[in-house]
Design a protein around this motif. Structure first.
Motif, mmCIF file in Angstrom:
data_model
loop_
_atom_site.group_PDB
_atom_site.id
_atom_site.type_symbol
_atom_site.label_atom_id
_atom_site.label_comp_id
_atom_site.label_asym_id
_atom_site.label_seq_id
_atom_site.Cartn_x
_atom_site.Cartn_y
_atom_site.Cartn_z
ATOM 1 N N LYS A 88 -105.684 20.519 -17.802
ATOM 2 C CA LYS A 88 -105.129 20.370 -16.455
ATOM 3 C C LYS A 88 -105.975 21.161 -15.436
ATOM 4 O O LYS A 88 -106.259 20.672 -14.348
ATOM 5 C CB LYS A 88 -103.680 20.843 -16.432
ATOM 6 C CG LYS A 88 -102.986 20.609 -15.124
ATOM 7 C CD LYS A 88 -101.511 20.998 -15.215
ATOM 8 C CE LYS A 88 -100.814 20.727 -13.895
ATOM 9 N NZ LYS A 88 -99.391 21.089 -13.979
ATOM 10 N N ALA A 89 -106.371 22.362 -15.818
ATOM 11 C CA ALA A 89 -107.175 23.196 -14.918
ATOM 12 C C ALA A 89 -108.525 22.545 -14.617
ATOM 13 O O ALA A 89 -108.972 22.528 -13.464
ATOM 14 C CB ALA A 89 -107.380 24.580 -15.536
ATOM 15 N N LEU A 90 -109.161 22.003 -15.638
ATOM 16 C CA LEU A 90 -110.471 21.369 -15.443
ATOM 17 C C LEU A 90 -110.362 20.119 -14.576
ATOM 18 O O LEU A 90 -111.210 19.862 -13.724
ATOM 19 C CB LEU A 90 -111.122 21.038 -16.784
ATOM 20 C CG LEU A 90 -111.589 22.243 -17.593
ATOM 21 C CD1 LEU A 90 -112.011 21.816 -18.982
ATOM 22 C CD2 LEU A 90 -112.712 22.979 -16.879
ATOM 23 N N HIS A 91 -109.318 19.340 -14.783
ATOM 24 C CA HIS A 91 -109.152 18.109 -14.006
ATOM 25 C C HIS A 91 -108.756 18.390 -12.562
ATOM 26 O O HIS A 91 -109.013 17.565 -11.684
ATOM 27 C CB HIS A 91 -108.139 17.171 -14.679
ATOM 28 C CG HIS A 91 -108.718 16.446 -15.849
ATOM 29 N ND1 HIS A 91 -109.219 15.180 -15.757
ATOM 30 C CD2 HIS A 91 -108.905 16.835 -17.133
ATOM 31 C CE1 HIS A 91 -109.689 14.800 -16.936
ATOM 32 N NE2 HIS A 91 -109.513 15.795 -17.784
ATOM 33 N N GLY A 100 -124.654 21.797 -6.143
ATOM 34 C CA GLY A 100 -123.679 21.276 -5.192
ATOM 35 C C GLY A 100 -122.335 21.059 -5.845
ATOM 36 O O GLY A 100 -122.112 21.431 -7.000
ATOM 37 N N PRO A 101 -121.413 20.423 -5.119
ATOM 38 C CA PRO A 101 -120.060 20.243 -5.648
ATOM 39 C C PRO A 101 -120.009 19.202 -6.758
ATOM 40 O O PRO A 101 -120.784 18.256 -6.772
ATOM 41 C CB PRO A 101 -119.269 19.769 -4.428
ATOM 42 C CG PRO A 101 -120.275 19.187 -3.512
ATOM 43 C CD PRO A 101 -121.556 19.916 -3.761
ATOM 44 N N TRP A 102 -119.081 19.417 -7.680
ATOM 45 C CA TRP A 102 -118.840 18.461 -8.758
ATOM 46 C C TRP A 102 -117.422 18.664 -9.270
ATOM 47 O O TRP A 102 -116.789 19.664 -8.997
ATOM 48 C CB TRP A 102 -119.867 18.593 -9.878
ATOM 49 C CG TRP A 102 -119.847 19.894 -10.616
ATOM 50 C CD1 TRP A 102 -120.444 21.064 -10.248
ATOM 51 C CD2 TRP A 102 -119.192 20.162 -11.863
ATOM 52 N NE1 TRP A 102 -120.212 22.039 -11.190
ATOM 53 C CE2 TRP A 102 -119.443 21.510 -12.186
ATOM 54 C CE3 TRP A 102 -118.432 19.401 -12.732
ATOM 55 C CZ2 TRP A 102 -118.955 22.110 -13.337
ATOM 56 C CZ3 TRP A 102 -117.938 19.990 -13.880
ATOM 57 C CH2 TRP A 102 -118.212 21.331 -14.172
ATOM 58 N N GLY A 108 -112.483 12.494 -17.609
ATOM 59 C CA GLY A 108 -113.253 13.641 -18.072
ATOM 60 C C GLY A 108 -114.741 13.520 -17.804
ATOM 61 O O GLY A 108 -115.518 14.374 -18.226
ATOM 62 N N ASP A 109 -115.156 12.459 -17.103
ATOM 63 C CA ASP A 109 -116.562 12.292 -16.743
ATOM 64 C C ASP A 109 -116.882 13.144 -15.523
ATOM 65 O O ASP A 109 -116.035 13.351 -14.645
ATOM 66 C CB ASP A 109 -116.868 10.825 -16.436
ATOM 67 C CG ASP A 109 -116.723 9.928 -17.659
ATOM 68 O OD1 ASP A 109 -117.038 10.404 -18.770
ATOM 69 O OD2 ASP A 109 -116.287 8.782 -17.499
ATOM 70 N N ILE A 110 -118.102 13.612 -15.443
ATOM 71 C CA ILE A 110 -118.524 14.449 -14.324
ATOM 72 C C ILE A 110 -118.879 13.574 -13.128
ATOM 73 O O ILE A 110 -119.616 12.599 -13.253
ATOM 74 C CB ILE A 110 -119.724 15.328 -14.732
ATOM 75 C CG1 ILE A 110 -119.284 16.310 -15.810
ATOM 76 C CG2 ILE A 110 -120.293 16.060 -13.534
ATOM 77 C CD1 ILE A 110 -120.408 17.114 -16.416
#
Length: 134
Positions: A88-91, A100-102, A108-110
């Motif tokens: 949940k935290a990663l998503h 830069g931002p990501w 779950g893909d970057i």
């Protein structure tokens, strides 16, 4: 060996120093997806650390982009390890990385880093507009 003349395609590794040194001219004309060069991809605020890494350790032992990948992997791992619900935290996170931002999408893909098409010309990877027709 068949001399068919079709373009060769790959991702990331055809431009690595190791592949170029081992395969020699066999990779000439190979198209591959890659990130921009570290010189143009890194934010100004990250360039000093990258230069220090190169001075101290002689650069990456594989692809230069692995510097950015390793930095962002550690950023995500740090966040996940401090959370009760890592997924949940990663998503939910919006990362502000060295290029830069990501973020991670619902699968779950970057999402964020910009890829470019490159081609081996004269034994070196260069950005390409699009593969030429055979």
């Amino acid at each position: 060996e068949l001399k068919i003349g079709l373009p060769l395609y790959g991702a990331f590794f055809p431009g690595s120093p190791e592949a170029l040194s081992k395969a020699g001219g066999l990779l000439e004309g190979t198209y591959f997806a890659d990130l921009r060069s570290m010189d143009s991809a890194l934010l100004e605020s990250a360039k000093g650390d990258y230069e220090e890494f190169n001075r101290r350790y002689g650069g990456t032992k594989s692809l230069p982009v692995m510097y950015a990948v390793a930095m962002e992997q550690m950023r995500a791992l740090d966040l996940a390890s401090r959370s009760d619900d890592p997924r949940k935290a990663l998503h939910a996170a919006d990362f502000h990385g060295v290029t830069g931002p990501w973020r991670f999408d619902a699968n779950g893909d970057i999402v964020g880093p910009t890829h470019v098409m490159k081609v081996i010309r004269g034994g070196k990877p260069v950005e390409a507009e699009r593969p030429e027709s055979p």
